[in-house]
Design a protein around this motif. Sequence first.
Motif, PDB file in Angstrom:
ATOM      1  N   GLY A  26     -13.946-107.261 -17.791  1.00 18.04           N
ATOM      2  CA  GLY A  26     -13.280-106.225 -18.108  1.00 18.04           C
ATOM      3  C   GLY A  26     -12.801-106.669 -19.582  1.00 18.04           C
ATOM      4  O   GLY A  26     -13.069-107.715 -20.233  1.00 18.04           O
ATOM      5  N   VAL A  27     -12.387-105.592 -20.437  1.00 14.93           N
ATOM      6  CA  VAL A  27     -11.806-105.906 -21.819  1.00 14.93           C
ATOM      7  C   VAL A  27     -10.359-105.887 -21.928  1.00 14.93           C
ATOM      8  O   VAL A  27      -9.760-105.109 -21.435  1.00 14.93           O
ATOM      9  CB  VAL A  27     -12.325-104.832 -22.855  1.00 14.93           C
ATOM     10  N   LEU A  28      -9.761-107.318 -22.093  1.00 14.09           N
ATOM     11  CA  LEU A  28      -8.238-107.136 -22.087  1.00 14.09           C
ATOM     12  C   LEU A  28      -7.891-106.430 -23.333  1.00 14.09           C
ATOM     13  O   LEU A  28      -8.334-106.500 -24.604  1.00 14.09           O
ATOM     14  CB  LEU A  28      -8.110-108.892 -22.158  1.00 14.09           C
ATOM     15  N   PRO A  29      -6.601-105.917 -23.317  1.00 12.12           N
ATOM     16  CA  PRO A  29      -5.988-105.190 -24.239  1.00 12.12           C
ATOM     17  C   PRO A  29      -5.609-106.078 -25.607  1.00 12.12           C
ATOM     18  O   PRO A  29      -4.895-107.134 -25.223  1.00 12.12           O
ATOM     19  CB  PRO A  29      -4.697-104.571 -23.560  1.00 12.12           C
ATOM     20  N   GLY A  30      -5.877-105.898 -26.584  1.00 16.07           N
ATOM     21  CA  GLY A  30      -5.644-106.423 -27.787  1.00 16.07           C
ATOM     22  C   GLY A  30      -4.231-106.112 -28.453  1.00 16.07           C
ATOM     23  O   GLY A  30      -3.507-105.033 -27.735  1.00 16.07           O
ATOM     24  N   LYS A  31      -3.738-106.750 -29.452  1.00 19.46           N
ATOM     25  CA  LYS A  31      -2.425-106.514 -29.967  1.00 19.46           C
ATOM     26  C   LYS A  31      -2.601-104.930 -30.643  1.00 19.46           C
ATOM     27  O   LYS A  31      -3.613-104.680 -31.004  1.00 19.46           O
ATOM     28  CB  LYS A  31      -1.917-107.460 -31.034  1.00 19.46           C
ATOM     29  N   GLN A  32      -1.443-104.302 -30.502  1.00 19.46           N
ATOM     30  CA  GLN A  32      -1.427-102.986 -31.200  1.00 19.46           C
ATOM     31  C   GLN A  32      -1.599-103.257 -32.809  1.00 19.46           C
ATOM     32  O   GLN A  32      -0.663-103.995 -33.383  1.00 19.46           O
ATOM     33  CB  GLN A  32      -0.134-102.052 -30.936  1.00 19.46           C
ATOM     34  N   THR A  33      -2.492-102.333 -33.492  1.00 18.54           N
ATOM     35  CA  THR A  33      -2.469-102.599 -34.844  1.00 18.54           C
ATOM     36  C   THR A  33      -1.627-101.763 -35.745  1.00 18.54           C
ATOM     37  O   THR A  33      -1.247-100.513 -35.075  1.00 18.54           O
ATOM     38  CB  THR A  33      -4.056-102.248 -34.986  1.00 18.54           C
ATOM     39  N   ARG A  34      -0.911-102.243 -36.525  1.00 23.48           N
ATOM     40  CA  ARG A  34       0.053-101.404 -37.204  1.00 23.48           C
ATOM     41  C   ARG A  34      -0.618-100.453 -38.076  1.00 23.48           C
ATOM     42  O   ARG A  34      -1.576-100.988 -38.971  1.00 23.48           O
ATOM     43  CB  ARG A  34       0.916-102.411 -38.092  1.00 23.48           C
ATOM     44  N   ARG A  35      -0.225 -99.199 -38.021  1.00 24.39           N
ATOM     45  CA  ARG A  35      -1.020 -98.246 -38.609  1.00 24.39           C
ATOM     46  C   ARG A  35      -0.424 -97.672 -40.146  1.00 24.39           C
ATOM     47  O   ARG A  35       0.604 -97.695 -40.407  1.00 24.39           O
ATOM     48  CB  ARG A  35      -0.909 -96.974 -37.902  1.00 24.39           C
ATOM     49  N   GLY A  36      -1.594 -97.892 -41.206  1.00 22.76           N
ATOM     50  CA  GLY A  36      -1.194 -97.804 -42.527  1.00 22.76           C
ATOM     51  C   GLY A  36      -1.033 -96.739 -43.147  1.00 22.76           C
ATOM     52  O   GLY A  36      -1.363 -95.457 -42.336  1.00 22.76           O
ATOM     53  N   LYS A  37      -0.727 -96.592 -44.248  1.00 21.52           N
ATOM     54  CA  LYS A  37      -0.593 -95.218 -44.672  1.00 21.52           C
ATOM     55  C   LYS A  37      -1.767 -94.460 -45.058  1.00 21.52           C
ATOM     56  O   LYS A  37      -2.837 -94.906 -45.216  1.00 21.52           O
ATOM     57  CB  LYS A  37      -0.104 -95.466 -46.208  1.00 21.52           C
ATOM     58  N   GLY A  38      -1.842 -93.051 -44.587  1.00 18.66           N
ATOM     59  CA  GLY A  38      -2.877 -92.153 -44.563  1.00 18.66           C
ATOM     60  C   GLY A  38      -3.781 -92.247 -43.130  1.00 18.66           C
ATOM     61  O   GLY A  38      -4.778 -91.503 -42.809  1.00 18.66           O
ATOM     62  N   PRO A  74     -10.773 -95.557 -28.763  1.00 21.28           N
ATOM     63  CA  PRO A  74     -10.037 -96.345 -27.556  1.00 21.28           C
ATOM     64  C   PRO A  74     -10.840 -97.709 -27.306  1.00 21.28           C
ATOM     65  O   PRO A  74     -11.879 -97.798 -27.276  1.00 21.28           O
ATOM     66  CB  PRO A  74     -10.323 -95.269 -26.428  1.00 21.28           C
ATOM     67  N   LYS A  75     -10.125 -98.486 -26.526  1.00 23.35           N
ATOM     68  CA  LYS A  75     -10.674 -99.815 -26.497  1.00 23.35           C
ATOM     69  C   LYS A  75     -11.329 -99.632 -24.669  1.00 23.35           C
ATOM     70  O   LYS A  75     -11.999-100.311 -24.320  1.00 23.35           O
ATOM     71  CB  LYS A  75      -9.424-100.511 -26.141  1.00 23.35           C
ATOM     72  N   ARG A  76     -10.574 -98.621 -23.994  1.00 27.88           N
ATOM     73  CA  ARG A  76     -11.220 -98.447 -22.664  1.00 27.88           C
ATOM     74  C   ARG A  76     -11.113 -97.015 -22.120  1.00 27.88           C
ATOM     75  O   ARG A  76     -10.398 -96.109 -22.707  1.00 27.88           O
ATOM     76  CB  ARG A  76     -10.229 -98.884 -21.424  1.00 27.88           C
ATOM     77  N   VAL A  77     -12.309 -96.457 -21.493  1.00 23.34           N
ATOM     78  CA  VAL A  77     -12.291 -95.156 -20.998  1.00 23.34           C
ATOM     79  C   VAL A  77     -12.583 -95.303 -19.416  1.00 23.34           C
ATOM     80  O   VAL A  77     -13.296 -95.996 -19.075  1.00 23.34           O
ATOM     81  CB  VAL A  77     -13.487 -94.491 -21.545  1.00 23.34           C
ATOM     82  N   ARG A 149     -22.109-101.566 -26.545  1.00 23.82           N
ATOM     83  CA  ARG A 149     -21.189-102.175 -27.694  1.00 23.82           C
ATOM     84  C   ARG A 149     -19.843-101.425 -27.852  1.00 23.82           C
ATOM     85  O   ARG A 149     -18.941-101.999 -28.385  1.00 23.82           O
ATOM     86  CB  ARG A 149     -21.987-102.108 -28.922  1.00 23.82           C
ATOM     87  N   GLY A 150     -19.848-100.489 -27.302  1.00 27.52           N
ATOM     88  CA  GLY A 150     -18.505 -99.494 -27.294  1.00 27.52           C
ATOM     89  C   GLY A 150     -17.319 -99.790 -26.458  1.00 27.52           C
ATOM     90  O   GLY A 150     -17.455-101.074 -25.789  1.00 27.52           O
ATOM     91  N   PRO A 151     -16.476 -98.787 -26.389  1.00 24.24           N
ATOM     92  CA  PRO A 151     -15.265 -99.529 -25.353  1.00 24.24           C
ATOM     93  C   PRO A 151     -15.768 -99.524 -23.937  1.00 24.24           C
ATOM     94  O   PRO A 151     -16.919 -98.877 -23.676  1.00 24.24           O
ATOM     95  CB  PRO A 151     -14.526 -97.808 -25.530  1.00 24.24           C
ATOM     96  N   GLU A 152     -15.124-100.110 -23.042  1.00 25.60           N
ATOM     97  CA  GLU A 152     -15.365-100.418 -21.667  1.00 25.60           C
ATOM     98  C   GLU A 152     -15.083 -98.940 -20.881  1.00 25.60           C
ATOM     99  O   GLU A 152     -14.091 -98.429 -21.048  1.00 25.60           O
ATOM    100  CB  GLU A 152     -14.390-101.410 -21.220  1.00 25.60           C
TER     101      GLU A 152
END
Length: 334
Positions: A26-38, A74-77, A149-152
């Motif tokens: 499986g693909v372990l969840p990564g850290k939430q990325t802080r979303r930048g301006k725009g 998404p990381k997972r589907v 190569r895409g999401p799990e």
Amino acid sequence: MRIAKGNWAPERRGLPASLAGPAAAGVLPGKQTRRGKGESPVSFDNVVFAGGGNRCFWQAGFWSVVAPMLSLRPKRVTAVSAGSAVACALLSGSFEQGFASYKQAIDRNKHNLYWLNSLRKQPVFPHGSMYRDAILGCIDGSALSRLHRGPEISVLMSAPPQWASTQVAFLLGVVSVGVDTFNAQSVRASVGRRMGFQPLYVSVRECATPAALADLIIASSCIPPLTPLARRNGVALFDGGLVDNVPTDHASQHGGDTLVLLTRQFAQVPTVAGHTYVQPSGAIPVSAWDYTNRAALQSTYDLGRRDGDAFCASIASSRPWSGRVDTGLPRRIA
């Protein structure tokens, strides 16, 4: 039909020994990325594609608008039944090609039932062969590599009770579908689980060839006699919707926010923290297993695009998300 070999991982213990095997990576969840301006104000780690036959083309229309507009990655589907076919077509980048070919096949098919084929010992329902052709017409080797190569992507199937023969399991499946259809306002199917059917999840990354992926998707959609009976090491497999037509539990195991794409309207959707449910704003024009009506198919896709536009507009205008199921706008429970 034959199912490609591989270690298909059951969600829980208790499956027949012939289905057991090492869990898929499986693909372990990564850290939430802080979303930048725009950047988009929303982000989903998980996406769930519910089942629904041709109704799943609403999901395709919705995603084709929302994913690029909101830069969804998404990381997972998690997907089930025809939702898995649509998810794979979309995430491989080959949906438009596959949709065009499928509509051409619908034009050529005049009936959903060919009684005279029984005299020739041929299938009386065209759905199985048309479904497989649609998948293989959309997913070639390059598309499959992109999926790897895409999401799990986890695809759900139903394994029958250990004590049930194939014939008994088929009858139980018919009964459970009938009961769940009668209880149409329940978002999650439940009768199949109570009858002993068990969930079986398989990663698309375990499919080495397009044919193996077609086997997997058709097994997740297996409703004999509309489609051929699917087997894995001699054990029959059935439509994953028997155990869960909206498989959110599997996605939720990994954490993160989840977008759930339904395929019909419900008076109420579950209230689950971190889950956003979206559904059609009107009645879906096409029937789940009508393989003769191209116009209804296109209208279903177009409805999804309009609802996708409404979804994005509600976010862009910073309006509170309605939660009213008659609008088609999203409901998010913080």
